[in-house]
Write an enzyme that holds these catalytic residues in place. Structure first.
Site, mmCIF file in Angstrom:
data_model
loop_
_atom_site.group_PDB
_atom_site.id
_atom_site.type_symbol
_atom_site.label_atom_id
_atom_site.label_comp_id
_atom_site.label_asym_id
_atom_site.label_seq_id
_atom_site.Cartn_x
_atom_site.Cartn_y
_atom_site.Cartn_z
ATOM 1 N N GLY A 26 -29.538 -90.421 -13.702
ATOM 2 C CA GLY A 26 -28.558 -90.305 -12.273
ATOM 3 C C GLY A 26 -27.328 -89.288 -12.349
ATOM 4 O O GLY A 26 -27.590 -88.508 -13.009
ATOM 5 N N HIS A 69 -31.301 -81.388 -10.557
ATOM 6 C CA HIS A 69 -32.301 -82.690 -10.255
ATOM 7 C C HIS A 69 -33.316 -82.578 -9.084
ATOM 8 O O HIS A 69 -34.483 -82.995 -9.070
ATOM 9 C CB HIS A 69 -31.581 -83.917 -10.165
ATOM 10 C CG HIS A 69 -30.838 -84.333 -11.800
ATOM 11 N ND1 HIS A 69 -29.384 -84.328 -11.634
ATOM 12 C CD2 HIS A 69 -31.356 -84.783 -12.751
ATOM 13 C CE1 HIS A 69 -29.244 -84.686 -12.868
ATOM 14 N NE2 HIS A 69 -30.456 -84.957 -13.518
ATOM 15 N N ARG A 82 -22.693 -82.872 -16.868
ATOM 16 C CA ARG A 82 -21.639 -82.677 -17.970
ATOM 17 C C ARG A 82 -20.732 -81.718 -17.220
ATOM 18 O O ARG A 82 -19.540 -81.813 -17.741
ATOM 19 C CB ARG A 82 -21.932 -82.193 -19.183
ATOM 20 C CG ARG A 82 -22.618 -83.226 -20.033
ATOM 21 C CD ARG A 82 -23.664 -82.766 -20.645
ATOM 22 N NE ARG A 82 -24.369 -83.592 -21.492
ATOM 23 C CZ ARG A 82 -23.903 -84.027 -22.658
ATOM 24 N NH1 ARG A 82 -23.129 -83.318 -23.343
ATOM 25 N NH2 ARG A 82 -24.753 -84.904 -23.619
#
Ligand code: PAF
Length: 285
Positions: free
Chosen positions: A31, A37, A189
């Site tokens: 997620g 992604h 991150r």
């Protein structure tokens, strides 16, 4: 897009897609989705007739020192992005669905050597946790193909090795790293970077690029290039875990005669541990 939270509902939906047979593509995620992604989802849509995405923050791949509780969970926003990207099925299980007997003494998948070098040295148990959850997802979804990002190059090799060694009938597709305009690899991150840190974060990519350029220019003293790379990162305020020139097939240290190289780096900038890598193929001669 359908969303399911149980293994039983997941299996039922996927079974329906098997008659007549449709190719199923899986994109496992934790997620907190970004454009990187979504590029994995685009690859999956090209490779399969049906796309399953999973969102599960896997406690097994976080060490005691790492912030599992603080990992950003943005399920509603993620589901919207996946729906828009054309995902057919979102599997978003709770912890007990994946680890019904808890996390201790869990049956686990160990990929030796690859799991203990580089990031594995600094994050003991991390790749064991990754391999275990990915093996479980493969067994639950039984995909024909699964897509992983090249940004996590060591993870990609760990999964490829697991698939070969355990005979999973799954084709692994590697999707190229997606970068911000200054070269920083997209990562969940990056959200941990303060504004000033974000401005310096592309120095990791620049450092690996400089090593690649030096090798392309004929330099073969990889030890010296790694040391120079570390220094450059330290000067920019990073705390490097490693800068390494390795063989891209198995991540063992590269020698002057190796042609296919991976240049990898992992370094802390403030609260964010950033990783990146570049692949380099040298011509013979
Ligand atoms: O790359 C990730 O997000 C995770 O390591 C993965 C592959 C979803 C396993 O938890």
């Amino acid at each position: 897009m359908q969303t399911v939270t149980t293994s039983a509902a997941l299996r039922e939906t996927v079974a329906d897609w098997r008659t007549p047979p449709q190719r199923i593509a899986l994109v496992p995620t934790m997620g907190n989705l970004h454009d990187g992604h979504l590029s994995l989802i685009r690859c999956a849509r090209q490779a399969g007739d049906r796309v399953v995405a999973s969102i599960f923050v896997n406690p097994l791949q976080f060490s005691a020192a790492e912030d599992f509780e603080g990992y950003r969970r943005t399920l509603d926003m993620d589901a919207g992005k996946l729906r828009e990207a054309g995902v057919d099925l979102l599997f978003a299980p709770v912890d007990a669905e994946i680890y019904p007997h808890g996390h201790r003494n869990v049956t686990a998948v160990e990929v030796p050597v690859l799991s203990t070098m580089l990031c594995g040295e600094f994050r003991p148990g991390h790749f064991r946790g990754v391999a275990t959850v990915v093996a479980k997802l493969f067994n639950l979804v039984q995909p024909d193909v699964a897509v992983f990002g090249e940004k996590d190059y060591q993870q990609l090799l760990v999964i490829r090795r697991m698939v070969t060694d355990l005979d999973f009938p799954v084709r692994i597709i590697a999707a190229p790293t997606v970068r911000e305009t200054d070269g920083l690899a997209m990562s969940s991150r990056n959200g941990y970077l303060a504004a000033g840190e974000r401005q310096r974060a592309a120095v990791l990519y620049e450092t690996l690029s400089a090593i690649r350029d030096a090798i392309m220019g004929g330099l073969r003293d990889y030890g010296a290039l790694e040391a120079e790379g570390r220094l450059r990162l330290e000067r920019a305020g990073f705390r490097p875990d490693y800068v390494a020139v390795r063989r891209s097939a198995d991540l063992l240290p590269a020698g002057a005669s190796d042609r296919n190289l991976a240049i990898l780096g992992a370094a802390w900038l403030g609260r964010a541990r950033l990783i990146d890598n570049l692949q380099l193929g040298l011509s013979n001669g």
